[in-house]
Scaffold this motif. Structure first.
Motif, PDB file in Angstrom:
ATOM      1  N   ARG A 251       5.755  -9.177  -2.368  1.00 21.86           N
ATOM      2  CA  ARG A 251       5.023  -8.534  -3.236  1.00 21.86           C
ATOM      3  C   ARG A 251       3.743  -8.021  -2.738  1.00 21.86           C
ATOM      4  NH1 ARG A 251       0.432 -11.406  -4.690  1.00 21.86           N
ATOM      5  NH2 ARG A 251       0.279 -10.232  -6.673  1.00 21.86           N
ATOM      6  N   ARG A 252       3.038  -8.501  -1.386  1.00 22.66           N
ATOM      7  CA  ARG A 252       2.057  -7.726  -0.940  1.00 22.66           C
ATOM      8  C   ARG A 252       2.478  -6.576  -0.078  1.00 22.66           C
ATOM      9  NH1 ARG A 252      -2.394 -10.190  -2.771  1.00 22.66           N
ATOM     10  NH2 ARG A 252      -2.269 -12.584  -2.701  1.00 22.66           N
ATOM     11  N   LYS A 253       3.806  -6.484   0.106  1.00 19.96           N
ATOM     12  CA  LYS A 253       4.279  -5.128   0.716  1.00 19.96           C
ATOM     13  C   LYS A 253       4.851  -4.012  -0.265  1.00 19.96           C
ATOM     14  CE  LYS A 253       2.977  -6.365   5.024  1.00 19.96           C
ATOM     15  NZ  LYS A 253       1.763  -5.489   5.350  1.00 19.96           N
ATOM     16  N   ARG A 254       4.868  -4.241  -1.583  1.00 18.09           N
ATOM     17  CA  ARG A 254       5.233  -3.574  -2.721  1.00 18.09           C
ATOM     18  C   ARG A 254       4.171  -2.777  -3.209  1.00 18.09           C
ATOM     19  NH1 ARG A 254       8.395  -8.069  -4.638  1.00 18.09           N
ATOM     20  NH2 ARG A 254      10.745  -7.926  -3.818  1.00 18.09           N
ATOM     21  N   ALA A 255       4.265  -1.519  -3.596  1.00 19.24           N
ATOM     22  CA  ALA A 255       3.217  -0.689  -4.218  1.00 19.24           C
ATOM     23  C   ALA A 255       3.815   0.121  -5.260  1.00 19.24           C
ATOM     24  CB  ALA A 255       2.509   0.000  -3.308  1.00 19.24           C
ATOM     25  N   GLU A 275       4.029 -10.950 -10.158  1.00 22.01           N
ATOM     26  CA  GLU A 275       4.761 -11.888  -8.879  1.00 22.01           C
ATOM     27  C   GLU A 275       5.589 -10.734  -8.145  1.00 22.01           C
ATOM     28  OE1 GLU A 275       7.454 -10.921 -12.439  1.00 22.01           O
ATOM     29  OE2 GLU A 275       5.422 -11.520 -12.313  1.00 22.01           O
ATOM     30  N   LEU A 276       5.718  -9.531  -8.634  1.00 21.35           N
ATOM     31  CA  LEU A 276       6.652  -8.771  -7.675  1.00 21.35           C
ATOM     32  C   LEU A 276       5.662  -7.707  -6.928  1.00 21.35           C
ATOM     33  CD1 LEU A 276       9.363  -8.218 -10.356  1.00 21.35           C
ATOM     34  CD2 LEU A 276       9.379  -9.432  -8.200  1.00 21.35           C
ATOM     35  N   PHE A 277       4.577  -7.410  -7.470  1.00 23.01           N
ATOM     36  CA  PHE A 277       3.464  -6.206  -6.861  1.00 23.01           C
ATOM     37  C   PHE A 277       2.159  -6.705  -6.645  1.00 23.01           C
ATOM     38  CE2 PHE A 277       7.112  -3.824  -8.998  1.00 23.01           C
ATOM     39  CZ  PHE A 277       7.649  -2.858  -8.070  1.00 23.01           C
ATOM     40  N   ALA A 278       1.578  -6.080  -5.614  1.00 22.45           N
ATOM     41  CA  ALA A 278       0.368  -6.568  -5.619  1.00 22.45           C
ATOM     42  C   ALA A 278      -0.573  -5.170  -5.406  1.00 22.45           C
ATOM     43  CB  ALA A 278       0.039  -7.388  -4.457  1.00 22.45           C
ATOM     44  N   ASN A 279       0.118  -4.046  -5.422  1.00 17.46           N
ATOM     45  CA  ASN A 279      -1.043  -2.684  -5.191  1.00 17.46           C
ATOM     46  C   ASN A 279      -0.341  -1.800  -6.382  1.00 17.46           C
ATOM     47  OD1 ASN A 279      -1.861  -3.294  -2.188  1.00 17.46           O
ATOM     48  ND2 ASN A 279       0.427  -3.808  -2.334  1.00 17.46           N
ATOM     49  N   ALA A 310      -7.518 -12.167  -5.946  1.00 18.15           N
ATOM     50  CA  ALA A 310      -6.765 -12.794  -5.097  1.00 18.15           C
ATOM     51  C   ALA A 310      -5.510 -12.331  -5.142  1.00 18.15           C
ATOM     52  CB  ALA A 310      -6.859 -14.345  -5.352  1.00 18.15           C
ATOM     53  N   ALA A 311      -4.972 -12.000  -6.615  1.00 15.60           N
ATOM     54  CA  ALA A 311      -3.562 -11.532  -6.653  1.00 15.60           C
ATOM     55  C   ALA A 311      -3.470 -10.049  -6.454  1.00 15.60           C
ATOM     56  CB  ALA A 311      -3.351 -11.545  -8.101  1.00 15.60           C
ATOM     57  N   MET A 312      -4.356  -9.083  -6.221  1.00 15.74           N
ATOM     58  CA  MET A 312      -4.197  -7.831  -6.135  1.00 15.74           C
ATOM     59  C   MET A 312      -4.812  -7.236  -4.764  1.00 15.74           C
ATOM     60  SD  MET A 312      -2.496  -6.532  -8.809  1.00 15.74           S
ATOM     61  CE  MET A 312      -1.676  -7.751  -9.792  1.00 15.74           C
ATOM     62  N   ASP A 313      -4.032  -6.384  -4.037  1.00 12.17           N
ATOM     63  CA  ASP A 313      -4.624  -5.988  -2.923  1.00 12.17           C
ATOM     64  C   ASP A 313      -5.315  -4.738  -3.343  1.00 12.17           C
ATOM     65  OD1 ASP A 313      -3.521  -8.280  -1.508  1.00 12.17           O
ATOM     66  OD2 ASP A 313      -1.767  -7.293  -0.785  1.00 12.17           O
ATOM     67  N   VAL A 314      -4.724  -3.843  -3.562  1.00  8.91           N
ATOM     68  CA  VAL A 314      -5.156  -2.376  -3.931  1.00  8.91           C
ATOM     69  C   VAL A 314      -4.936  -2.104  -5.361  1.00  8.91           C
ATOM     70  CG1 VAL A 314      -5.365  -0.005  -3.150  1.00  8.91           C
ATOM     71  CG2 VAL A 314      -4.971  -1.465  -1.710  1.00  8.91           C
ATOM     72  N   TRP A 357      -3.659  15.120  -7.908  1.00  5.84           N
ATOM     73  CA  TRP A 357      -2.632  14.027  -7.575  1.00  5.84           C
ATOM     74  C   TRP A 357      -2.147  14.263  -6.119  1.00  5.84           C
ATOM     75  CZ3 TRP A 357       0.010  16.762 -12.373  1.00  5.84           C
ATOM     76  CH2 TRP A 357      -0.750  16.426 -13.303  1.00  5.84           C
ATOM     77  N   ARG A 358      -2.369  15.192  -5.418  1.00  7.43           N
ATOM     78  CA  ARG A 358      -2.129  15.330  -4.196  1.00  7.43           C
ATOM     79  C   ARG A 358      -2.915  14.270  -3.300  1.00  7.43           C
ATOM     80  NH1 ARG A 358      -0.443  21.493  -2.481  1.00  7.43           N
ATOM     81  NH2 ARG A 358       1.584  21.537  -3.504  1.00  7.43           N
ATOM     82  N   TYR A 359      -4.403  14.828  -3.462  1.00 10.00           N
ATOM     83  CA  TYR A 359      -5.302  14.126  -3.081  1.00 10.00           C
ATOM     84  C   TYR A 359      -5.428  12.600  -3.347  1.00 10.00           C
ATOM     85  CZ  TYR A 359      -7.452  18.112  -0.698  1.00 10.00           C
ATOM     86  OH  TYR A 359      -7.709  19.338  -0.112  1.00 10.00           O
ATOM     87  N   SER A 360      -5.220  12.329  -4.495  1.00  7.58           N
ATOM     88  CA  SER A 360      -5.145  10.818  -5.119  1.00  7.58           C
ATOM     89  C   SER A 360      -4.004  10.113  -4.064  1.00  7.58           C
ATOM     90  CB  SER A 360      -4.879  10.831  -6.611  1.00  7.58           C
ATOM     91  OG  SER A 360      -5.724  11.329  -7.229  1.00  7.58           O
ATOM     92  N   ALA A 361      -3.117  10.660  -3.998  1.00  6.50           N
ATOM     93  CA  ALA A 361      -1.730  10.068  -3.411  1.00  6.50           C
ATOM     94  C   ALA A 361      -2.135   9.837  -1.991  1.00  6.50           C
ATOM     95  CB  ALA A 361      -0.488  10.760  -3.623  1.00  6.50           C
ATOM     96  N   LYS A 362      -2.783  11.038  -1.271  1.00 11.41           N
ATOM     97  CA  LYS A 362      -3.180  10.906  -0.076  1.00 11.41           C
ATOM     98  C   LYS A 362      -4.034   9.692   0.225  1.00 11.41           C
ATOM     99  CE  LYS A 362      -5.223  13.796   3.644  1.00 11.41           C
ATOM    100  NZ  LYS A 362      -5.893  14.764   3.898  1.00 11.41           N
ATOM    101  N   ASP A 363      -5.182   9.598  -0.377  1.00 12.76           N
ATOM    102  CA  ASP A 363      -6.179   8.671  -0.452  1.00 12.76           C
ATOM    103  C   ASP A 363      -5.596   7.308  -0.657  1.00 12.76           C
ATOM    104  OD1 ASP A 363      -7.870  10.171   0.455  1.00 12.76           O
ATOM    105  OD2 ASP A 363      -8.847  10.629  -1.589  1.00 12.76           O
ATOM    106  N   TYR A 364      -4.471   7.059  -1.621  1.00 12.91           N
ATOM    107  CA  TYR A 364      -3.981   5.894  -1.733  1.00 12.91           C
ATOM    108  C   TYR A 364      -2.894   5.291  -0.551  1.00 12.91           C
ATOM    109  CZ  TYR A 364      -1.134   2.504  -4.366  1.00 12.91           C
ATOM    110  OH  TYR A 364      -0.323   1.499  -4.914  1.00 12.91           O
ATOM    111  N   VAL A 365      -2.375   5.858  -0.433  1.00 12.57           N
ATOM    112  CA  VAL A 365      -1.344   5.472   0.699  1.00 12.57           C
ATOM    113  C   VAL A 365      -2.007   4.954   1.967  1.00 12.57           C
ATOM    114  CG1 VAL A 365       0.538   6.763  -0.222  1.00 12.57           C
ATOM    115  CG2 VAL A 365      -0.721   7.719   1.817  1.00 12.57           C
ATOM    116  N   LYS A 366      -3.298   5.736   2.285  1.00 13.38           N
ATOM    117  CA  LYS A 366      -4.149   5.186   3.405  1.00 13.38           C
ATOM    118  C   LYS A 366      -4.514   3.714   3.138  1.00 13.38           C
ATOM    119  CE  LYS A 366      -6.776   8.764   4.874  1.00 13.38           C
ATOM    120  NZ  LYS A 366      -7.671   9.915   4.833  1.00 13.38           N
ATOM    121  N   LYS A 367      -4.673   3.250   2.010  1.00 12.79           N
ATOM    122  CA  LYS A 367      -5.252   2.186   1.840  1.00 12.79           C
ATOM    123  C   LYS A 367      -4.315   0.790   1.810  1.00 12.79           C
ATOM    124  CE  LYS A 367      -8.776   4.151  -1.411  1.00 12.79           C
ATOM    125  NZ  LYS A 367      -9.914   3.786  -0.776  1.00 12.79           N
TER     126      LYS A 367
END
Length: 378
Positions: A251-255, A275-279, A310-314, A357-367
């Motif tokens: 889940r920590r590696k799913r977004a 239980e499946l996603f943390a981002n 504690a449950a959510m990363d980003v 949305w392009r800039y949103s996605a760009k900044d999001y994936v960097k996190k």
């Protein structure tokens, strides 16, 4: 002009470019229709760089913010016009004798439940092709128990995927209303963004899966009703992807992330299944940021900030500063942020549009997918 089939000839021939991007930032468009009496071009006047935050106060601004300009017919049968709409991605509409038409000799793609022309005057080099390793895009077909029919998703794999045996984190990325699973590649340039960011090591390499957000289930009388996208992804798509691709099933590696309607989809997907996603990334959501509606109730997850953090990363929420959804999104988030919930909000220049949305996605994936270790109760 002669037909071109086999090559090898020294004979030259003219090539018509119906969208020329000029050095001064303008774009020159051509449309071939020698029999038309009148051709016009319609486009939005104040999107992205021409937008102002006060525009969001007018609920009707977005629907009437268009300009219509006449095109000029030249002897070659082409109608010509040069416009300067500002940097960014723009939908443009050709109108011939009062009827909207598609310029098949210019850039076009799917959006708005329709085919439309567009011009792209990027101010972000990361949406462009560069001499870096490039990933691959694959269309996958899988059976959906939720809809009882086959569905398609598009899968981006990073450049290193074909040359390694390691596993990768994964992002499920959703389009908005009236769009489809191709739009994040066609208009969002997510593959270009990822290629360029990962080449500079500004983002982790990841697999990206884009599904169609419309889940239609046929009824006995031949009509349709709406199913749940979160059920399609969890029950049908995720098992298929994780069986076929080298995915880190953690889940920590799913977004998940989505724009507009897709923001609502990923809210239900992630907050409904922690239980499946943390981002999660929610961009310009039409719902803004409720935690309880008629079809969802995440009150328990949001009842305790410490447990949530504690449950959510980003958790990354964005909106265009000229978007009418901006103020309500901020109002929904502020009480949660004041209580200590780790929810990031970012406003971007622009309306409800691909430039945001392009800039949103760009900044999001960097996190995403950094190696901070958290205790996990899920």
């Amino acid at each position: 002009m002669r037909r071109i089939h086999y090559g090898g000839s020294e004979e030259t021939f003219p090539v018509e470019n119906c969208a020329v991007y000029n050095e001064d930032g303008s774009v020159s468009l051509k449309y071939y229709n020698p029999t038309a009496k009148k051709v016009e071009l319609r486009y939005r006047l104040h999107n992205y760089q021409h937008s102002k935050s006060e525009y969001r106060k007018d609920p009707d601004f977005y629907s009437r913010d268009f300009i219509v300009e006449p095109m000029t017919l030249e002897p070659d049968g082409y109608w010509h016009i040069t416009i300067d709409p500002g940097a960014g991605f723009h939908s443009v509409y050709f109108i011939a004798d009062g009827v909207r038409v598609i310029n098949t000799r210019g850039p076009y793609g799917y959006d708005g439940f329709d085919i439309r022309n567009f011009v792209d005057l990027p101010d972000d080099e990361d949406t462009q092709l560069h001499d870096v390793p490039h990933g691959a895009i694959t269309r996958e077909i899988y059976w959906s128990k939720e809809t009882q029919r086959y569905r398609a998703c598009w899968v981006y794999t990073p450049a290193s995927y074909a040359f390694s045996d390691r596993k990768y984190p994964i992002l499920y990325l959703q389009h908005g209303g009236s769009q489809d699973e191709v739009c994040w590649f066609q208009s969002g340039k997510i593959d270009m963004l990822m290629d360029n960011l990962t080449a500079r090591k500004e983002a982790e390499e990841m697999i990206i899966v884009c599904n169609n957000g419309y889940v239609l289930k046929e009824t006995e009388n031949g009509e349709a009703r709406e199913g749940r996208l979160d059920q399609v992804i969890i029950q049908d798509c995720m098992p298929f992807i994780e069986k076929k691709y080298r995915v880190i099933a953690d889940r920590r590696k799913r977004a998940a992330a989505g724009l507009s309607m897709g923001g609502g989809h990923v809210r239900r997907l992630v907050f409904g299944h922690p239980e499946l996603f943390a981002n999660v990334g929610i961009f310009s959501s039409g719902e803004c940021f409720p935690i309880k509606t008629e079809d969802m109730d995440f009150s328990e997850l949001f009842s305790d900030a410490k447990r949530f953090n504690a449950a959510m990363d980003v958790v990354y929420i964005t909106c265009g500063e000229a978007d009418s959804r901006y103020d309500q999104t901020v109002a929904d988030l502020k009480p949660l942020q004041d209580q200590g919930f780790h929810i990031q909000f970012q406003g971007y220049l622009g309306q409800h549009e691909w430039n945001v949305w392009r800039y949103s996605a760009k900044d999001y994936v960097k996190k995403l997918f950094h190696d901070e270790v958290k205790n996990d109760e899920f």
